[in-house]
Design an enzyme around this catalytic site. Structure first.
Site, PDB file in Angstrom:
ATOM      1  N   LYS A   1      -7.646   6.465  -3.195  1.00  0.00           N
ATOM      2  CA  LYS A   1      -7.848   8.245  -3.560  1.00  0.00           C
ATOM      3  C   LYS A   1      -6.636   8.413  -3.557  1.00  0.00           C
ATOM      4  CE  LYS A   1     -10.837  10.319   0.347  1.00  0.00           C
ATOM      5  NZ  LYS A   1      -9.744  10.933   1.613  1.00  0.00           N
TER       6      LYS A   1
ATOM      7  N   HIS B   1       7.302  -8.142  -1.625  1.00  0.00           N
ATOM      8  CA  HIS B   1       7.154  -6.664  -0.779  1.00  0.00           C
ATOM      9  C   HIS B   1       8.306  -7.738   0.874  1.00  0.00           C
ATOM     10  CE1 HIS B   1       3.881  -4.661  -1.519  1.00  0.00           C
ATOM     11  NE2 HIS B   1       2.931  -5.639  -1.323  1.00  0.00           N
TER      12      HIS B   1
ATOM     13  N   THR C   1       2.817   0.324  -5.232  1.00  0.00           N
ATOM     14  CA  THR C   1       3.175  -0.819  -6.146  1.00  0.00           C
ATOM     15  C   THR C   1       2.446  -0.325  -7.075  1.00  0.00           C
ATOM     16  OG1 THR C   1       3.233  -1.733  -4.069  1.00  0.00           O
ATOM     17  CG2 THR C   1       3.915  -2.929  -5.919  1.00  0.00           C
TER      18      THR C   1
ATOM     19  N   LYS D   1       1.191  -1.624  -0.034  1.00  0.00           N
ATOM     20  CA  LYS D   1       0.421  -0.390  -0.216  1.00  0.00           C
ATOM     21  C   LYS D   1       0.960   1.395  -0.364  1.00  0.00           C
ATOM     22  CE  LYS D   1      -3.096  -1.046  -0.523  1.00  0.00           C
ATOM     23  NZ  LYS D   1      -3.108  -1.482  -2.169  1.00  0.00           N
TER      24      LYS D   1
HETATM   25  P1  A3P Z   1      -4.886   5.327  -1.109  1.00  0.00           P
HETATM   26  O1  A3P Z   1      -5.293   4.621  -0.345  1.00  0.00           O
HETATM   27  O2  A3P Z   1      -4.409   6.166  -0.657  1.00  0.00           O
HETATM   28  O3  A3P Z   1      -5.725   5.734  -2.260  1.00  0.00           O
HETATM   29  P2  A3P Z   1      -0.021  -0.283  -3.672  1.00  0.00           P
HETATM   30  O4  A3P Z   1      -0.461   0.203  -5.239  1.00  0.00           O
HETATM   31  O5  A3P Z   1       0.798  -0.393  -2.958  1.00  0.00           O
HETATM   32  O6  A3P Z   1      -1.505  -1.171  -2.475  1.00  0.00           O
HETATM   33  O7  A3P Z   1      -0.462   1.116  -2.900  1.00  0.00           O
HETATM   34  C1  A3P Z   1      -2.048   1.241  -3.067  1.00  0.00           C
HETATM   35  C2  A3P Z   1      -2.002   2.897  -2.861  1.00  0.00           C
HETATM   36  O8  A3P Z   1      -1.736   3.843  -3.880  1.00  0.00           O
HETATM   37  C3  A3P Z   1      -3.529   2.935  -3.043  1.00  0.00           C
HETATM   38  O9  A3P Z   1      -3.926   5.128  -2.130  1.00  0.00           O
HETATM   39  C4  A3P Z   1      -3.780   4.154  -4.095  1.00  0.00           C
HETATM   40  O10 A3P Z   1      -5.103   4.754  -4.043  1.00  0.00           O
HETATM   41  C5  A3P Z   1      -2.568   4.276  -4.631  1.00  0.00           C
HETATM   42  N1  A3P Z   1      -2.201   4.615  -6.359  1.00  0.00           N
HETATM   43  C6  A3P Z   1      -2.604   3.364  -6.960  1.00  0.00           C
HETATM   44  N2  A3P Z   1      -2.480   3.257  -8.432  1.00  0.00           N
HETATM   45  C7  A3P Z   1      -2.110   5.427  -8.290  1.00  0.00           C
HETATM   46  C8  A3P Z   1      -1.860   6.384  -9.421  1.00  0.00           C
HETATM   47  N3  A3P Z   1      -1.012   5.856 -10.124  1.00  0.00           N
HETATM   48  N4  A3P Z   1      -1.238   7.010  -8.852  1.00  0.00           N
HETATM   49  C9  A3P Z   1      -1.335   7.589  -7.163  1.00  0.00           C
HETATM   50  N5  A3P Z   1      -1.278   7.028  -6.385  1.00  0.00           N
HETATM   51  C10 A3P Z   1      -1.521   5.687  -6.652  1.00  0.00           C
END
Ligand code: A3P
Length: 306
Positions: free
Chosen positions: A271, A115, A57, A54
């Site tokens: 978000k 991870h 990635t 989160k």
């Molecule tokens: P939020 O839950 O704060 O919105 P991961 O990819 O490691 O699982 O992390 C997920 C987080 O990255 C989520 O944050 C998600 O909305 C955000 N995210 C996913 N794609 C993104 C993008 N293209 N640009 C910015 N944030 C992104």
């Protein structure tokens, strides 16, 4: 199985088991972890995307895939596949059901993600010429993001986490979290980065948000795929930034519906903002974490502006 029986185990706030191995709280991926350590052979041309869950990635996968495939028809795959389908996790995809999968057929450069903490990466990743990119994020935003990710993917109307934030946050501060403690995870990659700047690139989600184009250029240069003057003039960097933007990926049909395993594809795009923790956590909670983090990071040169 024998090893598992000797390890400390507990149930995380999301009801899932965590197992402590080598100082790290793992979800149920100990068997894949051991297989990866034993069998994964990195090639010099490999790219390994690493992160705490989160922390961005999905975004890093999209960006790296686009940078590497920008002169290739493959780049269009990003509009018809979720980034996780294009860049597989070692522990959740490739080694989850197979002890020693055949990865030779994957065309180079192979891009994988994980991870797994830096200290536990297979030797061949550390010893080969392959490149490692790490992305981390304000731990308070990470915590809130994880909470929502869980709520979004749970089958029942399980809303306990938002009501029992105090308790779950307490566990988080103790490092009880998949792949936690988060500060150790960040420090491990930070030290790896300082040890060999050409091997490990250390990124922060917030920096990427602030100046995406700059970081796309940085990633491309680090991987050995720099943009030519001509490409820069043509606006290729801006095009990659737009293609991988939160708004664009979230609104692609392929990311709106369907699942990857048991996870809703849409739940990877919530978000995408910096500082959402302020809507859920109190200043006292933030202070508690900040104090803990500052003492952990003291003298390392790593800083995080919460
Ligand atoms: P939020 O839950 O704060 O919105 P991961 O990819 O490691 O699982 O992390 C997920 C987080 O990255 C989520 O944050 C998600 O909305 C955000 N995210 C996913 N794609 C993104 C993008 N293209 N640009 C910015 N944030 C992104």
């Amino acid at each position: 199985m024998e090893l598992l029986q000797t390890l400390e185990q507990l149930t995380n706030w999301d009801g899932r088991p965590l197992v402590k191995y080598d100082g790290v709280w793992y979800p149920l991926v100990i068997r894949p972890l051991l297989s990866i350590q034993k069998y994964f052979k990195a090639k010099d041309s490999d790219i390994i995307l690493t992160s705490f869950p989160k922390s961005g990635t999905t975004w890093l996968k999209a960006l790296t895939f686009s940078i590497v495939n920008r002169n290739d028809l493959n780049i269009s795959l990003l509009t018809s596949n979720n980034p996780h389908e294009l860049v597989p996790f070692l522990e959740f995809d490739l080694y989850l059901h197979q002890e020693n999968p055949d990865l030779q057929h994957i065309s180079c450069p192979r891009i994988f993600s994980t991870h797994i903490p830096f200290k536990s990466l297979p030797e061949s990743i550390r010893e080969s010429e392959c490149k490692v990119i790490y992305i981390c994020r304000n731990p308070l935003d990470q915590f809130i993001s994880h909470l929502h990710f869980f709520l979004e993917n749970t089958k029942t109307n399980y809303s306990r986490p938002l009501f029992e934030l105090d308790e779950y946050f307490g566990m988080y501060c103790q490092g009880i979290h998949p792949f936690g403690p988060i500060c150790d995870h960040m420090l491990g990659y930070w030290d790896g980065h300082l040890e060999n700047l050409n091997k490990v690139l250390f990124l922060k989600y917030e920096d990427l948000k602030q100046d995406t184009a700059f970081h796309i250029k940085k990633i491309a240069g680090f991987l050995g795929y720099p943009f030519s003057v001509e490409e820069e003039k043509q606006g290729v960097i801006e095009e990659i930034s737009r293609l991988c933007s939160f708004e664009n990926l979230k609104n692609l049909e392929v990311n709106k519906t369907g699942h990857i395993g048991v996870v809703k594809k849409s739940s990877f795009f919530r978000k995408g903002e910096v500082g959402d923790w302020t809507n859920y956590l109190t200043p006292a909670m933030a202070e508690r974490f900040e104090n803990m983090m500052e003492s952990k990071f003291e003298g390392s040169g790593l800083m995080f502006n919460i």
